[in-house]
Design an enzyme around this catalytic site. Sequence first.
Site, PDB file in Angstrom:
ATOM      1  N   HIS A   1       0.842  -1.206   0.000  1.00  0.00           N
ATOM      2  CA  HIS A   1       0.000   0.000   0.000  1.00  0.00           C
ATOM      3  C   HIS A   1       0.874   1.252   0.000  1.00  0.00           C
ATOM      4  O   HIS A   1       1.503   1.600   1.006  1.00  0.00           O
ATOM      5  CB  HIS A   1      -0.926   0.028   1.216  1.00  0.00           C
ATOM      6  CG  HIS A   1      -1.940   1.134   1.131  1.00  0.00           C
ATOM      7  ND1 HIS A   1      -3.275   0.908   0.892  1.00  0.00           N
ATOM      8  CD2 HIS A   1      -1.802   2.485   1.209  1.00  0.00           C
ATOM      9  CE1 HIS A   1      -3.919   2.061   0.845  1.00  0.00           C
ATOM     10  NE2 HIS A   1      -3.029   3.042   1.040  1.00  0.00           N
TER      11      HIS A   1
ATOM     12  N   HIS B   1       1.530   5.401  -2.093  1.00  0.00           N
ATOM     13  CA  HIS B   1       1.056   6.468  -3.001  1.00  0.00           C
ATOM     14  C   HIS B   1       2.276   7.081  -3.680  1.00  0.00           C
ATOM     15  O   HIS B   1       2.843   8.057  -3.180  1.00  0.00           O
ATOM     16  CB  HIS B   1       0.277   7.526  -2.221  1.00  0.00           C
ATOM     17  CG  HIS B   1      -1.010   7.004  -1.657  1.00  0.00           C
ATOM     18  ND1 HIS B   1      -2.223   7.182  -2.277  1.00  0.00           N
ATOM     19  CD2 HIS B   1      -1.251   6.266  -0.548  1.00  0.00           C
ATOM     20  CE1 HIS B   1      -3.172   6.589  -1.559  1.00  0.00           C
ATOM     21  NE2 HIS B   1      -2.604   6.026  -0.503  1.00  0.00           N
TER      22      HIS B   1
ATOM     23  N   GLN C   1      -9.318   9.480  -5.570  1.00  0.00           N
ATOM     24  CA  GLN C   1      -9.031  10.151  -4.291  1.00  0.00           C
ATOM     25  C   GLN C   1     -10.187  11.008  -3.778  1.00  0.00           C
ATOM     26  O   GLN C   1     -10.467  11.072  -2.583  1.00  0.00           O
ATOM     27  CB  GLN C   1      -7.768  11.013  -4.444  1.00  0.00           C
ATOM     28  CG  GLN C   1      -7.458  11.944  -3.294  1.00  0.00           C
ATOM     29  CD  GLN C   1      -6.848  11.226  -2.106  1.00  0.00           C
ATOM     30  OE1 GLN C   1      -5.693  10.850  -2.128  1.00  0.00           O
ATOM     31  NE2 GLN C   1      -7.634  11.034  -1.051  1.00  0.00           N
TER      32      GLN C   1
ATOM     33  N   ASP D   1       2.381   3.328   2.887  1.00  0.00           N
ATOM     34  CA  ASP D   1       1.355   4.312   2.571  1.00  0.00           C
ATOM     35  C   ASP D   1       1.947   5.612   2.032  1.00  0.00           C
ATOM     36  O   ASP D   1       1.656   6.017   0.920  1.00  0.00           O
ATOM     37  CB  ASP D   1       0.447   4.570   3.778  1.00  0.00           C
ATOM     38  CG  ASP D   1      -0.906   5.183   3.403  1.00  0.00           C
ATOM     39  OD1 ASP D   1      -1.181   5.333   2.204  1.00  0.00           O
ATOM     40  OD2 ASP D   1      -1.687   5.505   4.320  1.00  0.00           O
TER      41      ASP D   1
ATOM     42  N   TRP E   1       0.561  13.888   3.594  1.00  0.00           N
ATOM     43  CA  TRP E   1       0.006  13.201   4.762  1.00  0.00           C
ATOM     44  C   TRP E   1       1.067  12.824   5.797  1.00  0.00           C
ATOM     45  O   TRP E   1       0.747  12.571   6.942  1.00  0.00           O
ATOM     46  CB  TRP E   1      -0.733  11.925   4.315  1.00  0.00           C
ATOM     47  CG  TRP E   1      -1.928  12.228   3.466  1.00  0.00           C
ATOM     48  CD1 TRP E   1      -3.188  12.483   3.916  1.00  0.00           C
ATOM     49  CD2 TRP E   1      -1.992  12.346   2.045  1.00  0.00           C
ATOM     50  NE1 TRP E   1      -4.029  12.742   2.861  1.00  0.00           N
ATOM     51  CE2 TRP E   1      -3.321  12.669   1.706  1.00  0.00           C
ATOM     52  CE3 TRP E   1      -1.048  12.204   1.021  1.00  0.00           C
ATOM     53  CZ2 TRP E   1      -3.736  12.851   0.380  1.00  0.00           C
ATOM     54  CZ3 TRP E   1      -1.468  12.390  -0.295  1.00  0.00           C
ATOM     55  CH2 TRP E   1      -2.793  12.713  -0.609  1.00  0.00           C
TER      56      TRP E   1
END
Length: 429
Positions: free
Chosen positions: A57, A59, A152, A309, A315
């Site tokens: 996982h 991005h 998203q 992630d 983030w």
Amino acid sequence: MLDLLITHASLPDGRCDMSVAVQGGRIVEVAPGLHAPAHETVDAQGQLLSPPFCDSHFHMDATLSYGLPRVNHSGTLLEGIALWGELKPMLTEEALVERALTYCDWAVAKGLLAIRSHVDTSDPSLLPVRAMLEVKNRVAPYLDLQLVAFPQDGVLRTPGGLDNLQRALDLGVDVVGGIPHFERTMGEGAASVKLLCELAAERGLPVDMHCDESDDPLSRHIETLALETQRLGLQGRVNGSHLTSMHSMDNYYASKLIPLIAESGVSAVANPLINITLQGRHDTYPKRRGMTRVPELMAAGVTVAFGHDCVMDPWYSLGSGDMLEVAHMGLHVAQITSQAGMRQCFDAVTVNAARVMGLDGYGIDVGRDASFVLLQARDPVEAIRLRATRLKVWRKGVLLAQTAPSAAQLSLPGRMGSTAFMPAKAAGG
Ligand code: FE2
């Protein structure tokens, strides 16, 4: 003549003093004490030879963008999404490709050779999709990059969201994604899960959804995802990512939900570094950890992996592609401290993650790819404890990266010649 022979290796399953013979990019024998002529022989000296790390996982379209155009002041998921929205109009394909390639360099150096990355499909230009497909192509000789079509801003909430996502799949994106908790209502979230699972079934694709990434104890999208998986016969092809609301759910409901997830053959990916920093932000004290129920899911037979992630993006401001750091945090947040449990945390960034991604040829066994990492540690628990140095990284028999062993030379009164950071078992360990 073998291409490569590795001797005196410890394996993650506990076997010691093993030899691994490689020919033509594949493992041709795994046995103790092999002696055979080889172009190269590497004495592992009892250190851990693991299959490569896998991140199920990530991005990659957002990575290494920290500070562009500003930092996330509140530290919340929602400000992160808003910040990504501010950044999107400034993105160029060249910059996206360059940042992703840099991250892949870091990954390979850390023995991370397979990554499943969600890629934002919300914008009709599909700029991030085209950039990540280019990256996938460029890194293919040394890293397996899987792409998930990730709406998203919500596939129903965004005008044209479904069309954009379908066009991304047409371009070659591998997996159908979703974000039901970010749709307008719980009902629209459930509708998005149904719609996207039907789309995956039609196209014969896997599903990997951001699901219930909130502290809302009543968020129920994983239940819908499990049910749709059964209804459409998608068992073994569906993953629920994050599932953080499960942390806050009522225990009775969780005791009904977890067997449903297991029965549906849905896997789960927790993202410990991100869950522990993004969740619980509305709490005063005590503050919830916000990670899903990892030990309980594992005990029910669900395949659970840990993902990174985010690395240096809207983030999360930290990270380095080190899946041992991810496992270390997951172990702490979930309070998984038994020997068997800590080994499961190692599995969560290796074999379980490979299972989530559906990787072929993975693992140290005859006939599998000769892809592995030699760590400066003797076993998986020590590897996590030390976030061990990746001494050598091979993919299909080819050496991709090497790092010198970690060792600090100390100059201490009465302790001359001692070193620090070397693997060492505790007495009786
Ligand atoms: Fe994510």
